[in-house]
Design a protein around this motif. Structure first.
Motif, short mmCIF file in Angstrom:
data_model
loop_
_atom_site.label_atom_id
_atom_site.label_comp_id
_atom_site.label_asym_id
_atom_site.label_seq_id
_atom_site.Cartn_x
_atom_site.Cartn_y
_atom_site.Cartn_z
N ALA A 141 0.93 -1.18 -0.16
CA ALA A 141 0.07 0.05 -0.26
C ALA A 141 0.91 1.18 0.05
CB ALA A 141 -1.14 -0.08 1.25
N ALA A 142 1.75 1.12 0.80
CA ALA A 142 2.87 2.48 0.86
C ALA A 142 3.46 2.61 -0.40
CB ALA A 142 3.82 2.15 1.81
N GLY A 143 3.77 1.47 -1.17
CA GLY A 143 4.46 1.53 -2.60
C GLY A 143 3.37 2.10 -3.50
N VAL A 144 2.05 1.53 -3.40
CA VAL A 144 1.07 2.10 -4.46
C VAL A 144 0.78 3.59 -4.14
CG1 VAL A 144 -1.24 1.53 -4.93
CG2 VAL A 144 0.22 -0.43 -4.81
N ALA A 145 0.72 3.92 -2.83
CA ALA A 145 0.26 5.18 -2.68
C ALA A 145 1.38 6.11 -3.10
CB ALA A 145 0.10 5.34 -1.07
N HIS A 146 2.76 5.74 -3.13
CA HIS A 146 3.82 6.64 -3.50
C HIS A 146 3.55 6.82 -5.09
CE1 HIS A 146 7.63 8.59 -3.80
NE2 HIS A 146 7.98 7.80 -4.62
N GLU A 147 3.50 5.74 -5.51
CA GLU A 147 3.41 5.56 -7.15
C GLU A 147 2.00 6.17 -7.90
OE1 GLU A 147 5.73 4.92 -9.39
OE2 GLU A 147 6.92 4.25 -7.73
N ILE A 148 0.91 6.21 -6.85
CA ILE A 148 -0.26 6.70 -7.36
C ILE A 148 -0.50 7.85 -6.99
CG2 ILE A 148 -2.75 6.25 -7.30
CD1 ILE A 148 -2.43 3.43 -7.40
N ASN A 149 0.03 8.37 -5.98
CA ASN A 149 -0.64 9.57 -5.29
C ASN A 149 -0.04 10.95 -6.27
OD1 ASN A 149 -1.90 9.13 -3.09
ND2 ASN A 149 -0.28 9.10 -1.73
N ASN A 150 1.11 10.89 -7.03
CA ASN A 150 1.68 11.91 -8.03
C ASN A 150 0.72 12.06 -9.14
OD1 ASN A 150 3.75 12.78 -6.17
ND2 ASN A 150 5.22 11.40 -7.09
N PRO A 151 0.49 10.73 -9.83
CA PRO A 151 -0.40 11.01 -11.08
C PRO A 151 -1.83 11.37 -10.59
CG PRO A 151 0.76 8.83 -11.21
CD PRO A 151 1.16 9.60 -9.60
N ILE A 152 -2.40 10.79 -9.37
CA ILE A 152 -3.70 11.24 -9.02
C ILE A 152 -3.86 12.78 -9.02
CG2 ILE A 152 -5.39 10.98 -7.12
CD1 ILE A 152 -5.69 9.01 -8.93
N GLY A 153 -2.58 13.26 -8.25
CA GLY A 153 -2.39 14.67 -7.85
C GLY A 153 -2.66 15.53 -9.20
N PHE A 154 -1.83 15.03 -10.17
CA PHE A 154 -1.91 15.82 -11.47
C PHE A 154 -3.24 15.53 -11.88
CE2 PHE A 154 2.71 14.15 -12.04
CZ PHE A 154 3.19 15.09 -11.09
N GLY A 217 -14.12 10.39 -8.82
CA GLY A 217 -13.43 9.07 -9.14
C GLY A 217 -12.21 9.14 -8.66
N ALA A 218 -11.39 10.21 -8.97
CA ALA A 218 -10.09 10.56 -8.81
C ALA A 218 -9.73 10.83 -7.05
CB ALA A 218 -9.39 11.63 -9.68
N GLN A 219 -10.54 11.46 -6.48
CA GLN A 219 -10.83 11.63 -5.31
C GLN A 219 -10.75 10.18 -4.37
OE1 GLN A 219 -9.88 14.12 -3.42
NE2 GLN A 219 -10.07 15.77 -4.79
N ARG A 220 -12.01 9.17 -5.28
CA ARG A 220 -12.05 8.18 -4.48
C ARG A 220 -10.85 7.12 -4.47
NH1 ARG A 220 -17.34 5.00 -6.59
NH2 ARG A 220 -16.42 3.38 -4.81
N VAL A 221 -10.06 7.19 -5.81
CA VAL A 221 -8.90 6.36 -5.75
C VAL A 221 -8.05 6.85 -4.64
CG1 VAL A 221 -6.86 5.95 -7.31
CG2 VAL A 221 -9.26 5.92 -8.31
N ARG A 222 -7.89 7.97 -4.69
CA ARG A 222 -6.83 8.50 -3.68
C ARG A 222 -7.07 8.31 -2.10
NH1 ARG A 222 -5.45 14.95 -3.12
NH2 ARG A 222 -3.84 14.40 -4.75
N LYS A 223 -8.51 8.05 -1.82
CA LYS A 223 -8.98 7.73 -0.59
C LYS A 223 -9.11 6.25 -0.43
CE LYS A 223 -13.00 8.19 2.65
NZ LYS A 223 -12.83 6.90 3.28
#
Length: 392
Positions: A141-154, A217-223
């Protein structure tokens, strides 16, 4: 008075009766001396009786008495020895039986201890495996969060900018339409056909909703990523002050697939201070109870989450309107490897691990109330004080 044969028969009969009676006395009173004394008295009485009737014996009475006495002594001692041997044998048998019972009881106790040790060891192994899995999930989860958070932020940032651009384009089209109203009818008709061909009005109407749904949807992915990370708690495996409501919400998000199709989740949260706990472990407890509650509901039902602070304790209740638990199973639901589910659908370790986390690791208490056909309520009581860490 009597002929010879009658005298002989009577004499022998009297002596046999005396002998048998003496043997009976020896057996009954267990004393050969008393038997001999009785025999002598009886023989003397019978001898006097025979003289009174005029009966003469061919064998002198003294010799007969001596022989009878010797026979009685031999038989009496033989019987007494036999009785004594029987008593000793009985005592030996009773002693052996008692020793066998004691040994059997010891073996049963040892077997029970070995079984308990085996169950504890297996439970500890399962907990270690569970913790290892949760650590792996947490790292993932930590790795996924790190990899996903930046694209999701964009994506979220660009969607916000795109929404502003759409508003400006809509304003420009409105202004353009006002200007075109002054043109000749042929030009306006041509522009109207082009507008209809490219479905400009429909696009303008759908764009805000499309942008809003995409942003949601993007906010749900982040959550989901944050909840997964919060659930596994890789960033804090130790005790710390934590928000119980945050743990419940992240667990509900993880268990959403089990709950959303047939349950209505009702939240009745009270005002809770931060609780000194290992929230990652408590999330496992919440997840086990929530999944069991979902499985207990056949079609449609309700799950209610209630939290309160009471006398220095935090009370967390999870109730369902499922099938309930049979009374004969209530005393065993926290036993390791006990399950009422079909083979292959349950390990019987979920509630055992929950009990260990709440009671042994947090110094709390977990109770269950259930009624068949009505539902089940699990109540977790946790201390607010830091002493709970000492149980870990």
């Amino acid at each position: 008075m009597f002929n010879y044969n009658d005298q002989l028969i009577l004499s022998i009969t009297i002596r046999v009766i005396a002998l048998l009676w003496s043997i009976v006395l020896v057996i009954r009173i267990r004393s050969w001396k008393m038997g001999l004394l009785t025999l002598m008295i009886m023989l003397m009485s019978f001898q006097q009786s025979m003289r009174f009737f005029g009966i003469k014996s061919e064998v002198p009475g003294f010799i007969v008495s001596i022989l009878v006495l010797l026979v009685v002594i031999f038989v009496g001692r033989l019987i007494l020895h036999q009785k004594s041997d029987q008593l000793k044998l009985k005592e030996i048998n009773e002693g052996l039986e008692q020793r066998v019972q004691e040994r059997t009881s010891e073996l049963n106790d040892r077997n029970a201890e070995v079984q308990r040790a085996y169950d504890d060891l297996k439970l500890a192994q399962t907990q270690l495996l569970q913790q290892d899995k949760m650590a792996s999930v947490g790292q993932l989860a930590a790795g996924v969060a790190h990899e996903i958070n930046n694209p999701i932020g964009f994506i979220i940032s660009n969607l916000a900018s795109l929404g502003k651009y759409v508003e400006k384009l809509s304003a420009y089209l409105d202004a353009d339409e006002r200007l075109l109203n002054g043109c000749d009818p042929a030009t306006r008709a041509l522009l109207a056909r082009e507008r209809q061909t490219y479905k400009i009005d429909r696009i303008r109407q759908d764009l805000p909703d499309l942008l809003a749904e995409t942003s949601e949807g993007a906010q749900r992915v982040r959550k989901i990523v944050q909840d997964l990370k919060s659930f596994s708690r890789v960033d804090g495996g130790e005790f710390a002050a934590a928000d119980i409501h945050e743990g419940l919400e992240s667990t509900l998000s993880i268990a959403a697939n089990e709950l959303k199709y047939k349950t209505n989740v009702i939240r009745d949260y009270g005002q809770l201070p931060p609780v000194w706990c290992n929230l990652g472990q408590l999330n496992q407890v919440f997840l086990n109870i929530l999944v069991n509650a979902a499985h207990a509901i056949a079609e449609q039902g309700e799950i209610r989450l209630t939290t309160r602070e009471e006398d220095g304790l935090v009370r967390i209740s999870i109730s369902d309107t499922g099938c309930g638990i049979a009374p004969e199973h209530l005393q065993r639901i926290f036993d390791p490897f006990f399950t009422t589910k079909e083979v292959g659908t349950g390990t019987g370790l979920g509630l055992a691990i929950a009990y260990d986390i709440v009671v042994n690791k947090h110094g709390g208490r977990i109770d269950v109330q259930s009624e068949v056909g009505v539902g089940t309520t699990f109540t977790i009581l946790l201390p607010l004080a830091k002493e709970a860490e000492g149980e870990n």
